[in-house]
Design a protein around this motif. Structure first.
Motif, mmCIF file in Angstrom:
data_model
loop_
_atom_site.group_PDB
_atom_site.id
_atom_site.type_symbol
_atom_site.label_atom_id
_atom_site.label_comp_id
_atom_site.label_asym_id
_atom_site.label_seq_id
_atom_site.Cartn_x
_atom_site.Cartn_y
_atom_site.Cartn_z
ATOM 1 N N ASN A 27 -3.410 -5.351 -13.151
ATOM 2 C CA ASN A 27 -4.796 -5.404 -12.688
ATOM 3 C C ASN A 27 -5.513 -4.071 -12.851
ATOM 4 O O ASN A 27 -6.704 -3.972 -12.591
ATOM 5 C CB ASN A 27 -4.813 -5.857 -11.220
ATOM 6 N N GLY A 28 -4.775 -3.027 -13.201
ATOM 7 C CA GLY A 28 -5.375 -1.703 -13.347
ATOM 8 C C GLY A 28 -5.829 -1.100 -12.034
ATOM 9 O O GLY A 28 -6.699 -0.226 -12.014
ATOM 10 N N ARG A 29 -5.243 -1.552 -10.932
ATOM 11 C CA ARG A 29 -5.648 -1.090 -9.597
ATOM 12 C C ARG A 29 -4.504 -0.376 -8.902
ATOM 13 O O ARG A 29 -3.340 -0.699 -9.084
ATOM 14 C CB ARG A 29 -6.070 -2.275 -8.710
ATOM 15 N N ILE A 30 -4.852 0.586 -8.061
ATOM 16 C CA ILE A 30 -3.876 1.308 -7.265
ATOM 17 C C ILE A 30 -3.630 0.528 -5.977
ATOM 18 O O ILE A 30 -4.576 0.061 -5.340
ATOM 19 C CB ILE A 30 -4.372 2.733 -6.962
ATOM 20 N N ALA A 31 -2.380 0.429 -5.581
ATOM 21 C CA ALA A 31 -2.004 -0.335 -4.380
ATOM 22 C C ALA A 31 -2.170 0.503 -3.122
ATOM 23 O O ALA A 31 -1.219 0.718 -2.382
ATOM 24 C CB ALA A 31 -0.574 -0.852 -4.506
ATOM 25 N N GLY A 32 -3.357 0.966 -2.873
ATOM 26 C CA GLY A 32 -3.678 1.656 -1.625
ATOM 27 C C GLY A 32 -4.241 0.635 -0.655
ATOM 28 O O GLY A 32 -5.322 0.081 -0.882
ATOM 29 N N ILE A 33 -3.514 0.362 0.402
ATOM 30 C CA ILE A 33 -3.884 -0.731 1.296
ATOM 31 C C ILE A 33 -5.238 -0.494 1.963
ATOM 32 O O ILE A 33 -6.037 -1.417 2.104
ATOM 33 C CB ILE A 33 -2.790 -0.954 2.362
ATOM 34 N N SER A 34 -5.528 0.742 2.357
ATOM 35 C CA SER A 34 -6.818 0.988 3.014
ATOM 36 C C SER A 34 -7.976 0.723 2.057
ATOM 37 O O SER A 34 -9.008 0.194 2.465
ATOM 38 C CB SER A 34 -6.886 2.414 3.565
ATOM 39 N N GLY A 35 -7.817 1.074 0.793
ATOM 40 C CA GLY A 35 -8.868 0.810 -0.182
ATOM 41 C C GLY A 35 -9.021 -0.670 -0.481
ATOM 42 O O GLY A 35 -10.133 -1.187 -0.600
ATOM 43 N N ILE A 36 -7.890 -1.355 -0.586
ATOM 44 C CA ILE A 36 -7.925 -2.795 -0.855
ATOM 45 C C ILE A 36 -8.561 -3.531 0.319
ATOM 46 O O ILE A 36 -9.478 -4.336 0.152
ATOM 47 C CB ILE A 36 -6.506 -3.334 -1.138
ATOM 48 N N PHE A 37 -8.092 -3.235 1.513
ATOM 49 C CA PHE A 37 -8.618 -3.905 2.703
ATOM 50 C C PHE A 37 -10.046 -3.470 3.015
ATOM 51 O O PHE A 37 -10.886 -4.291 3.372
ATOM 52 C CB PHE A 37 -7.712 -3.627 3.909
ATOM 53 N N GLY A 38 -10.313 -2.180 2.844
ATOM 54 C CA GLY A 38 -11.618 -1.638 3.184
ATOM 55 C C GLY A 38 -12.759 -2.194 2.367
ATOM 56 O O GLY A 38 -13.904 -2.180 2.811
ATOM 57 N N GLN A 39 -12.473 -2.714 1.185
ATOM 58 C CA GLN A 39 -13.544 -3.245 0.354
ATOM 59 C C GLN A 39 -13.643 -4.766 0.426
ATOM 60 O O GLN A 39 -14.348 -5.382 -0.359
ATOM 61 C CB GLN A 39 -13.378 -2.766 -1.074
#
Length: 150
Positions: A27-39
């Protein structure tokens, strides 16, 4: 810490790394949970993959706890919250709210959380992530020293 087993820790770490690599490569995305959840709220442009990731994260943790309870942090005992330090006279709800707010502000100010910086950032040799992880660990050590909670 009396239930620590290196094998399960290594397997868990490998699965976290594998999941991070799959998300990055697929997916070309970093698995940072705060960033994933925050958006998720307010919705970013790409909400579906974020919602699927969070649901799968919770479902995986639930399934592991349900079907392999002996692998948990407390052994066969269910995990429970750690009480605030004795003598501080802080009710548990206040303790949890204050902790959550501090973590939320910290991840926002630090531009990421432990998963984003610690797993993905260090793997990408990010200097900013190295500094963030050193601060995370330093504060954790200080917290244990001050509160006596391990």
């Amino acid at each position: 810490m009396e239930s620590f087993t290196p094998l399960t820790a290594a397997i868990g770490g490998a699965l976290i790394g594998l999941a991070s690599a799959i998300l990055w490569l697929g997916n070309g995305r970093i698995a940072g949970i705060s960033g994933i959840f925050g958006q998720l709220l307010p919705p970013a442009q790409s909400v579906l993959w974020r919602a699927v990731f969070i649901v799968a994260l919770v479902a995986g943790a639930w399934a592991a706890a349900r079907f392999f309870p002996e692998l948990g942090a407390g052994g066969v005992e269910p995990a429970r919250l750690v009480a605030p330090p004795t003598g501080w006279n802080i009710p548990m709800p206040i303790w949890l709210v204050a902790s959550g707010l501090l973590i939320g502000f910290g991840t926002r100010i630090g531009n990421g959380c432990t998963s984003g910086h610690g797993v993905c950032g260090l793997a990408r040799l990010s200097f900013r992530s190295l500094i963030a992880v050193c601060v995370f660990f330093g504060v954790a050590v200080l917290t244990v020293a001050v509160t006596g909670i391990v």
